[in-house]
Write a protein that holds these residues in place. Structure first.
Motif, PDB file in Angstrom:
ATOM      1  N   MET A   1       0.848  -0.692   0.439  1.00 14.59           N
ATOM      2  CA  MET A   1      -0.363   0.093  -0.084  1.00 14.59           C
ATOM      3  C   MET A   1       1.026   0.809  -0.112  1.00 14.59           C
ATOM      4  O   MET A   1       1.688   0.896   1.112  1.00 14.59           O
ATOM      5  CB  MET A   1      -1.111  -0.520   0.503  1.00 14.59           C
ATOM      6  CG  MET A   1      -1.862   1.064   0.902  1.00 14.59           C
ATOM      7  SD  MET A   1      -2.680   1.251   2.690  1.00 14.59           S
ATOM      8  CE  MET A   1      -3.638   2.231   2.267  1.00 14.59           C
ATOM      9  N   ARG A   2       0.928   2.404  -1.128  1.00 10.01           N
ATOM     10  CA  ARG A   2       1.222   3.572  -1.022  1.00 10.01           C
ATOM     11  C   ARG A   2       0.772   4.136   0.152  1.00 10.01           C
ATOM     12  O   ARG A   2      -0.103   4.324   0.299  1.00 10.01           O
ATOM     13  CB  ARG A   2       1.251   3.735  -2.245  1.00 10.01           C
ATOM     14  CG  ARG A   2       1.847   3.129  -3.699  1.00 10.01           C
ATOM     15  CD  ARG A   2       2.040   4.624  -4.515  1.00 10.01           C
ATOM     16  NE  ARG A   2       2.330   3.369  -6.415  1.00 10.01           N
ATOM     17  CZ  ARG A   2       2.144   4.388  -7.305  1.00 10.01           C
ATOM     18  NH1 ARG A   2       1.939   5.402  -7.603  1.00 10.01           N
ATOM     19  NH2 ARG A   2       2.725   3.226  -7.887  1.00 10.01           N
ATOM     20  N   ARG A   3       2.540   5.102   0.236  1.00  8.35           N
ATOM     21  CA  ARG A   3       2.177   6.747   1.239  1.00  8.35           C
ATOM     22  C   ARG A   3       1.160   7.331   0.843  1.00  8.35           C
ATOM     23  O   ARG A   3       1.516   7.992  -0.709  1.00  8.35           O
ATOM     24  CB  ARG A   3       3.757   7.049   2.517  1.00  8.35           C
ATOM     25  CG  ARG A   3       4.163   5.699   2.446  1.00  8.35           C
ATOM     26  CD  ARG A   3       5.360   5.867   2.921  1.00  8.35           C
ATOM     27  NE  ARG A   3       5.019   7.022   4.338  1.00  8.35           N
ATOM     28  CZ  ARG A   3       6.173   7.407   4.497  1.00  8.35           C
ATOM     29  NH1 ARG A   3       7.599   7.121   3.843  1.00  8.35           N
ATOM     30  NH2 ARG A   3       6.616   8.636   5.138  1.00  8.35           N
ATOM     31  N   LEU A   4       0.549   8.132   1.421  1.00  2.00           N
ATOM     32  CA  LEU A   4      -0.577   9.108   0.897  1.00  2.00           C
ATOM     33  C   LEU A   4       0.581  10.233   0.838  1.00  2.00           C
ATOM     34  O   LEU A   4       1.452  10.706   1.632  1.00  2.00           O
ATOM     35  CB  LEU A   4      -0.923   9.987   1.885  1.00  2.00           C
ATOM     36  CG  LEU A   4      -2.052   8.812   2.815  1.00  2.00           C
ATOM     37  CD1 LEU A   4      -3.235   9.465   3.204  1.00  2.00           C
ATOM     38  CD2 LEU A   4      -3.422   8.761   1.079  1.00  2.00           C
ATOM     39  N   PRO A   5       0.683  10.766  -0.942  1.00  4.47           N
ATOM     40  CA  PRO A   5       1.424  12.170  -1.139  1.00  4.47           C
ATOM     41  C   PRO A   5       1.324  12.965  -0.196  1.00  4.47           C
ATOM     42  O   PRO A   5       0.443  13.070   0.474  1.00  4.47           O
ATOM     43  CB  PRO A   5       1.418  12.354  -2.125  1.00  4.47           C
ATOM     44  CG  PRO A   5      -0.366  11.987  -2.763  1.00  4.47           C
ATOM     45  CD  PRO A   5      -0.790  10.668  -1.611  1.00  4.47           C
ATOM     46  N   LEU A   6       2.641  13.180   0.210  1.00  5.31           N
ATOM     47  CA  LEU A   6       2.466  15.018   1.838  1.00  5.31           C
ATOM     48  C   LEU A   6       2.225  16.206   1.517  1.00  5.31           C
ATOM     49  O   LEU A   6       0.775  16.255   1.926  1.00  5.31           O
ATOM     50  CB  LEU A   6       3.154  14.539   2.494  1.00  5.31           C
ATOM     51  CG  LEU A   6       3.557  15.855   3.926  1.00  5.31           C
ATOM     52  CD1 LEU A   6       3.168  15.199   4.748  1.00  5.31           C
ATOM     53  CD2 LEU A   6       4.951  15.634   4.110  1.00  5.31           C
TER      54      LEU A   6
END
Length: 200
Positions: A1-6
């Protein structure tokens, strides 16, 4: 699962928070203020008459007033919907001329003539003659005028200024800001889902 774009997530969060704050401001601050203002205006017709004010203050709307229209006087017609046209006199004297609504007519070619003098009536809004686009780009401050209680000879009587002419859109504005915030969240969620590896 990708991290949210900050950065993008932070920007969307700030935008949503700002829209929610604007909605709450309209709902909890501006709406009660406008309701109190409308209550004051509703009581104005029963208050004692005052001299027509030389400056604009919308708290005087619907108040009975008296004034003297000093020459030179020019009279123009302004559209008034189902009533036809309003005959509005611009009085000379002073940096801000006094405006008087003399009566109404259905004749677009009417040329009412009035030399001025004492007049009594009710304080209302003066038409500004701006288009919707012009009002949006270059809004003009509202002006007041004296709506004569007795019409000029040859003109129909003026209708009493109506409290419904004062808009109260703050609840609609609040709902609008909340909807904007919800739409922004949905759009961002869809964008995140689209960039997710599972969506490919």
């Amino acid at each position: 699962m990708r991290r949210l774009p900050l950065i993008s997530t932070l920007l969307v969060a700030l935008a949503v928070a700002a829209m929610i704050a604007l909605g709450l401001w309209q709902l909890l601050d501006r709406l009660p203020q406008k309701r109190a203002f409308l209550q004051q205006l509703a009581a104005n017709p029963a208050r004692p008459a005052i001299p027509f004010p030389d400056r604009t203050d919308e708290r005087w709307l619907f108040r009975r007033a008296t004034g003297r229209c000093a020459p030179p006087v020019t009279v123009r017609l302004a559209g008034a919907g189902a009533m036809g046209f309003r005959a509005i006199a611009t009085c000379g004297g002073g940096a801000t001329p006094m405006l008087v609504q003399l009566g109404t007519t259905r004749d677009p070619n009417a040329r009412p003539v009035w030399s001025g003098g004492a007049v009594s009536g009710t304080i209302g809004h003066a038409p500004n003659g701006q288009s919707l686009i012009g009002a949006a780009l270059h809004p003009q401050p509202p002006r007041l005028m004296l709506v004569a209680a007795t019409p000029l000879a040859g003109l129909a009587p003026n209708p009493a200024p109506d409290l419904d002419s004062v808009p109260n859109n703050h609840l609609a504005y609040a709902v609008q800001w909340f909807l904007f915030a919800g739409v922004a969240v949905v759009i961002y969620a869809l964008a995140l889902r689209r960039r997710s590896p599972r969506a490919k």
